[in-house]
Write an enzyme that holds these catalytic residues in place. Structure first.
Site, PDB file in Angstrom:
ATOM      1  N   SER A   1       0.851  -1.199   0.000  1.00 18.70           N
ATOM      2  CA  SER A   1       0.000   0.000   0.000  1.00 18.70           C
ATOM      3  C   SER A   1       0.878   1.236   0.000  1.00 18.70           C
ATOM      4  O   SER A   1       2.010   1.198   0.483  1.00 18.70           O
ATOM      5  CB  SER A   1      -0.851   0.030   1.265  1.00 18.70           C
ATOM      6  N   ASP A   2       0.366   2.337  -0.530  1.00 18.42           N
ATOM      7  CA  ASP A   2       1.029   3.584  -0.209  1.00 18.42           C
ATOM      8  C   ASP A   2       0.791   3.813   1.281  1.00 18.42           C
ATOM      9  O   ASP A   2      -0.145   3.257   1.866  1.00 18.42           O
ATOM     10  CB  ASP A   2       0.509   4.752  -1.057  1.00 18.42           C
ATOM     11  N   TRP A   3       1.664   4.606   1.863  1.00 21.42           N
ATOM     12  CA  TRP A   3       1.644   4.772   3.320  1.00 21.42           C
ATOM     13  C   TRP A   3       0.347   5.478   3.744  1.00 21.42           C
ATOM     14  O   TRP A   3       0.152   6.648   3.435  1.00 21.42           O
ATOM     15  CB  TRP A   3       2.886   5.546   3.749  1.00 21.42           C
ATOM     16  N   SER A   4      -0.543   4.738   4.345  1.00 21.86           N
ATOM     17  CA  SER A   4      -1.883   5.217   4.719  1.00 21.86           C
ATOM     18  C   SER A   4      -2.877   5.096   3.584  1.00 21.86           C
ATOM     19  O   SER A   4      -3.902   5.763   3.591  1.00 21.86           O
ATOM     20  CB  SER A   4      -1.892   6.688   5.165  1.00 21.86           C
ATOM     21  N   GLY A   5      -2.594   4.220   2.675  1.00 25.51           N
ATOM     22  CA  GLY A   5      -3.509   4.052   1.544  1.00 25.51           C
ATOM     23  C   GLY A   5      -4.485   2.901   1.737  1.00 25.51           C
ATOM     24  O   GLY A   5      -5.253   2.587   0.832  1.00 25.51           O
TER      25      GLY A   5
END
Ligand code: BGC
Length: 747
Positions: free
Chosen positions: A266-270
């Site tokens: 995931s993108d960070w916080s995605g």
């Protein structure tokens, strides 16, 4: 380190982690001679449910935990599309303040694309891969390959421009370079993450052809040709669903059609839900703003499995993908590349890329290159001549070992040969108006008037003065080539237009150097200024590279990887009012007509076209032939062959470009599309034959009805030249049969 010492140390580490692993006969997963799939299967069978869960989510900002009993090391990820980021955290974004986390700062990725040189991209990847390996990072989070849809995107400097073919060639080579060093690359942000405004929420809508023909091909090439080991899901939504939980993008296209075997991070916080992530293709959750145990793929996933909501097979598939990445980079093996940091070779490569990336946009009366013997005084003007740029911002930040500014590069090159003065000309520290600004301009004008040549180093960056040890804040501020916000417009800030106009009025021998990640408006002064050079953000050797171009040690050979529009409203997403979306949704109304595809199809004159860049020499094109290269019954394959000659007085490089147009298409097709290119280094007077392959995809469009690529029978125009608007040779080619290809076929 000598391999035998490494091996002994590794055996020692394993023994410490778990003495039983010392056995003379190691288990299959620890045997590097075994095929990766056998090692994965063996290790998977030894993991407990909890251990498996620990491998599919982060336990700090950039790590997953070690499993000592099995000798699985802690896994470190690092940002660093153009150099390995400084160490942060572990549980915050704040720099650790280490003294051993500096790196070679390479030019940014848009600059790499401007070289049009896949061989150089391979070397670029090798440099950052080798530094990542040395720093103990298992995965380097890059390259970013989102297509440049609007010149305002705050991260365009981190990406590879507006054309999927050019971006694919550069990305594939960069990835191969990184991964050759025992580090995995992670291509990002999949998919449709083409602006920073509302990036966490915006719902991107586009038709299927646009998706397949423009926004996916670079990812597809990264997977099918680059063998990339990881793909990062983007923040935005795509057709209503967040990209990290997007069944269509992740399961159907990426893993299904393209057969991707690596991991989706995931993108960070995605990540937004357990079920979405579990069921729809996410394999590793990072950066969620929750305690690590509460990540969607941590305890909630475990609980879901225990309750029978999710089959263990789904977890096993994710773990397999993570293990594959680990084995592929040799994370459990005693030998492998050791990596190196900031070697003279890395510095040379940084300089070479920076120099090859610079695009000479204008050079009236051959004012460039400057002859150092004929110049007694130079007025260097503009804050960007002394600003340090390498630290950049957001996840593109890093700590450079050193940075040669433009002024320093010029001083080093010119030595005592000329009197060099410096005036800032404008101040990024204030709003740029008022009496202070007038005084700065007046000072610069006086300096320009009394010098033989004025060099205005202008551009976008709005940096506060940088102390090399202070890396707590981003260098670039929001709205000026930085993550989290787009640019507000294309204008040069801080009254730089005024400055340039007044300087050139005082001294007609004025050269403008643009330090920016993309286009700026130049209409206020372009017709008065004899020379303009696009320098991008050139990394830590940028100043040396700039001086080598200005004084003719290197002949410029960069070409624009994106159209420079005359004004923002000429750009498709802005002309159609599609950007930045309405009520949370952004419909890509321009469809296939992005960048030059729009300008050329709609007959809009760009300021500087895609593929454009001048040289200190001239090139002649001749004798185009289109030769059939494929076997009968196979998809169409041809090669376009032609000659390029350096007909000037200096050695130089030309990127010969090949564009294709279907003459009477059944469906809408752009006026022309780049389908091949080759960069040639030619001595003065040298002539060489170029052969550019044209495979089936060069003629195809994606037919959503059939879910297939279709190269229709018919006539195609094949055009070769020095830019999208400088076609020198043209031929036609007739395809007798329509060919239909499966999306899973190799590109
Ligand atoms: C960025 C990614 C980056 C990640 C980790 C995110 O905000 O969008 O590109 O890799 O942070 O730093």
């Amino acid at each position: 380190m000598h391999p035998s010492i490494r091996m002994a140390l590794w055996a020692g580490c394993l023994a410490l982690m778990n003495p039983s692993l010392r056995a003379a006969d190691p288990p299959p997963y620890l045997n590097p001679a075994q095929p990766i799939e056998a090692r994965v299967a063996d290790l998977l069978g030894r993991l407990t449910l909890e251990e498996k869960i620990s491998l599919v989510h982060g336990d700090s900002k950039f790590t997953t935990p070690a499993i000592p009993r099995l000798g699985i090391p802690q896994r470190w990820f690092s940002d660093g599309p153009h150099g390995v980021r400084e160490d942060t955290g572990p549980y915050t974004w704040i720099s650790m303040g280490h003294t051993d986390d500096f790196c070679t700062a390479m030019p940014v990725l848009i600059a790499l694309a401007a070289t049009w040189d896949p061989d150089l991209a391979r070397s670029y990847g090798e440099v950052i891969g080798s530094e990542a390996r040395k720093r103990g990072k298992q995965m380097l989070i890059g390259p970013g390959v989102n297509l440049q849809r609007t010149p305002l995107n705050g991260r365009n400097f981190e990406y590879l421009g507006e054309d999927p073919w050019l971006a694919s060639r550069i990305a594939v080579s960069d990835i191969r370079g990184i991964q050759s060093q025992g580090v995995s690359a992670c291509v990002k942000h999949f998919a449709g993450n083409n602006q920073e405004q509302d990036r966490m929420t915006v719902d991107v809508e586009m038709d299927e052809r646009t998706l397949r023909e423009l926004y996916l091909p670079t990812f597809e090439a990264a997977v099918k040709e680059g063998g990339v080991l990881a793909v990062m899901g983007a923040y935005n939504r795509f057709r209503g669903v967040h990209c990290c939980e997007n069944d269509y993008l992740l399961n159907h296209v990426l893993k299904g059609e393209w057969g991707f075997q690596g991991l989706v991070v995931s993108d960070w916080s995605g990540t937004h839900s357990t079920a979405g992530a579990v069921l729809h293709g996410l394999d590793l959750e990072m950066g969620t703003e929750l305690p690590y145990d509460d990540f969607y793929l941590a305890k909630p996933f475990l609980a879901g499995i225990r309750r029978g909501e999710f089959p263990v097979a789904l977890l096993d598939d994710k773990v397999r993908r993570n293990l594959r990445e680990m084995f592929a980079v040799g994370a459990l093996d005693p030998t492998g590349p050791t990596g190196a940091i900031n070697t003279p070779e890395h510095q040379r490569m940084a300089r070479r890329v920076a120099a090859e990336a610079m695009v000479l946009l204008k050079n009236e009366n051959q004012i460039l290159p400057l002859d150092p013997r004929a110049i007694a005084s130079i007025a260097v003007i503009g804050e960007n001549a002394v600003r340090l740029q390498c630290h950049l911002g957001g996840s593109a930040r890093l700590k450079a070992f050193y940075e040669i500014s433009p002024l320093e590069g010029i001083l080093r090159r010119i030595g005592r040969g000329a009197n060099v003065t410096f005036s800032p000309g404008y101040s990024s520290g204030s709003a740029g108006d008022g009496p202070g600004a007038d005084a700065l301009i007046a000072h610069a004008v006086r300096a320009a008037r009394s010098a033989d040549v004025a060099i205005v180093v202008a551009g976008l960056n709005r940096a506060r003065a940088i102390d090399l040890k202070d890396v707590t804040g981003p260098n670039h501020s929001l709205h000026f080539d930085a993550e989290e916000a787009d640019r507000a417009d294309l204008k040069l800030p801080f009254r730089q237009d005024d400055l340039i106009r007044q300087v050139v009025a005082a001294n007609p021998r004025t050269i403008v150097v643009l330090v920016s990640g993309g286009a700026v408006e130049m209409d206020p002064w372009l017709d008065r200024v004899p020379a303009v050079l696009q320098a991008w953000y050139g990394g830590m050797e940028g100043g040396n590279a700039l001086a080598s171009i200005l004084f003719g040690d290197v002949n410029p050979s960069g070409k624009l990887p994106c159209t420079f529009p005359r004004k923002l409203s000429d750009s498709p997403a802005h002309a159609l009012g599609a950007y930045p979306g309405r009520n949370g949704t952004e419909t890509y109304a321009e469809g296939l007509l992005v960048g030059y595809r729009w300008f050329d199809t709609r007959g809009v004159a760009p300021l500087f076209p895609f593929g454009f860049g001048l040289s200190y020499t001239r090139f002649a094109y001749s004798d185009l032939r289109i030769v059939a290269a494929g076997a009968p019954g196979e998809p169409p394959a041809y090669s376009a062959e032609f000659s390029v000659a350096n007909v000037g007085e200096r050695a130089g490089a030309e990127t010969a470009q090949l564009y294709v147009r279907e003459l009477r298409p059944r469906v809408m097709r752009p006026f022309q599309e780049l389908k091949g290119f080759q960069k040639l280094f030619l001595q003065a007077g040298e002539k060489r034959r170029v052969s550019i392959p044209l495979r089936s995809r060069a003629f195809s469009f994606y037919d959503p009805g059939r879910g297939r690529w279709v190269a229709e029978a018919g006539d195609y125009v094949i055009m070769a030249g020095g830019s999208s608007r400088d076609i020198r040779l043209q031929g036609t080619l007739h395809l007798d049969h329509t060919t239909v290809e499966d999306p899973s076929s190799p590109r």
